[in-house]
Design a protein around this motif. Structure first.
Motif, PDB file in Angstrom:
ATOM      1  N   THR A 157       0.824  -1.202   0.000  1.00 39.46           N
ATOM      2  CA  THR A 157       0.000   0.000   0.000  1.00 39.46           C
ATOM      3  C   THR A 157       0.860   1.254   0.000  1.00 39.46           C
ATOM      4  O   THR A 157       0.486   2.277  -0.575  1.00 39.46           O
ATOM      5  N   PHE A 158       2.042   1.174   0.612  1.00 37.19           N
ATOM      6  CA  PHE A 158       2.965   2.318   0.618  1.00 37.19           C
ATOM      7  C   PHE A 158       3.251   2.775  -0.809  1.00 37.19           C
ATOM      8  O   PHE A 158       3.243   3.968  -1.095  1.00 37.19           O
ATOM      9  N   TYR A 159       3.466   1.832  -1.723  1.00 37.00           N
ATOM     10  CA  TYR A 159       3.781   2.173  -3.107  1.00 37.00           C
ATOM     11  C   TYR A 159       2.579   2.759  -3.838  1.00 37.00           C
ATOM     12  O   TYR A 159       2.741   3.492  -4.811  1.00 37.00           O
ATOM     13  N   LEU A 160       1.395   2.440  -3.366  1.00 32.06           N
ATOM     14  CA  LEU A 160       0.187   2.972  -3.989  1.00 32.06           C
ATOM     15  C   LEU A 160      -0.173   4.351  -3.443  1.00 32.06           C
ATOM     16  O   LEU A 160      -0.746   5.172  -4.155  1.00 32.06           O
ATOM     17  N   THR A 213     -11.466   1.262  -4.468  1.00 37.19           N
ATOM     18  CA  THR A 213     -12.561   0.639  -5.212  1.00 37.19           C
ATOM     19  C   THR A 213     -12.161  -0.506  -6.142  1.00 37.19           C
ATOM     20  O   THR A 213     -13.035  -1.266  -6.550  1.00 37.19           O
ATOM     21  N   VAL A 214     -10.897  -0.579  -6.503  1.00 39.01           N
ATOM     22  CA  VAL A 214     -10.490  -1.617  -7.462  1.00 39.01           C
ATOM     23  C   VAL A 214      -9.296  -2.402  -6.922  1.00 39.01           C
ATOM     24  O   VAL A 214      -8.693  -2.026  -5.916  1.00 39.01           O
ATOM     25  N   SER A 215      -8.944  -3.456  -7.636  1.00 39.44           N
ATOM     26  CA  SER A 215      -7.788  -4.266  -7.243  1.00 39.44           C
ATOM     27  C   SER A 215      -6.495  -3.482  -7.453  1.00 39.44           C
ATOM     28  O   SER A 215      -6.475  -2.468  -8.163  1.00 39.44           O
ATOM     29  N   ILE A 216      -5.430  -3.982  -6.858  1.00 34.41           N
ATOM     30  CA  ILE A 216      -4.123  -3.324  -7.002  1.00 34.41           C
ATOM     31  C   ILE A 216      -3.699  -3.275  -8.466  1.00 34.41           C
ATOM     32  O   ILE A 216      -3.188  -2.260  -8.941  1.00 34.41           O
ATOM     33  N   GLY A 217      -3.926  -4.368  -9.186  1.00 30.54           N
ATOM     34  CA  GLY A 217      -3.568  -4.406 -10.611  1.00 30.54           C
ATOM     35  C   GLY A 217      -4.333  -3.372 -11.419  1.00 30.54           C
ATOM     36  O   GLY A 217      -3.762  -2.688 -12.268  1.00 30.54           O
ATOM     37  N   SER A 218      -5.623  -3.257 -11.146  1.00 32.47           N
ATOM     38  CA  SER A 218      -6.447  -2.265 -11.854  1.00 32.47           C
ATOM     39  C   SER A 218      -6.038  -0.851 -11.471  1.00 32.47           C
ATOM     40  O   SER A 218      -5.985   0.042 -12.310  1.00 32.47           O
ATOM     41  N   TYR A 219      -5.751  -0.646 -10.181  1.00 31.63           N
ATOM     42  CA  TYR A 219      -5.285   0.659  -9.711  1.00 31.63           C
ATOM     43  C   TYR A 219      -4.055   1.080 -10.504  1.00 31.63           C
ATOM     44  O   TYR A 219      -3.998   2.188 -11.043  1.00 31.63           O
TER      45      TYR A 219
END
Length: 125
Positions: free
Chosen positions: A10-13, A88-94
């Motif tokens: 999550t840090f990278y996001l 709202t979406v998966s990490i890949g979709s994000y």
């Protein structure tokens, strides 16, 4: 001791969201100065031969303020889109949507930043 960065994806996001917010603050904050950040960058980069008389015209300053506000809005919109995606979406979709959005909007705003001032200066007389 475990590294926070490597154990928490999550840090990278969140990092790009924070970066977008900081850039927006910097662009908006520069509007409080005599010259906006974009005006300073433009003058240092490729407007060295512009006459001092033209630089003192209100339309010259207004064009750079508009471009600076545009950069702030872009960064705010990127932060908002990424925040919404994060919840709202998966990490890949994000990652995919965020990358596509930023890879289209940033170059488009660079083109706008180059073309708009000249158009504005000719239009506003």
């Amino acid at each position: 001791m475990e590294d926070i960065n490597s154990s928490n994806p999550t840090f990278y996001l969140i990092a790009p969201i924070i970066q977008d917010i900081l850039f927006a603050i910097i662009f908006l904050g520069s509007l409080l100065c005599k010259k906006s950040l974009v005006q300073i960058i433009a003058e240092q980069s490729y407007l060295k031969n512009v006459s001092e008389d033209f630089r003192k015209q209100p339309k010259y300053v207004a064009a750079w303020r508009i471009v600076t506000i545009s950069w702030a809005i872009l960064n705010i919109s990127q932060a908002i889109v990424r925040t919404i995606l994060l919840f709202t979406v998966s990490i890949g979709s994000y990652y995919a949507i965020s990358t596509i959005y930023c890879n289209i909007s940033s170059p488009a705003l660079i083109a706008f930043s180059i073309l708009f001032p000249r158009w504005y200066w000719k239009k506003v007389r």
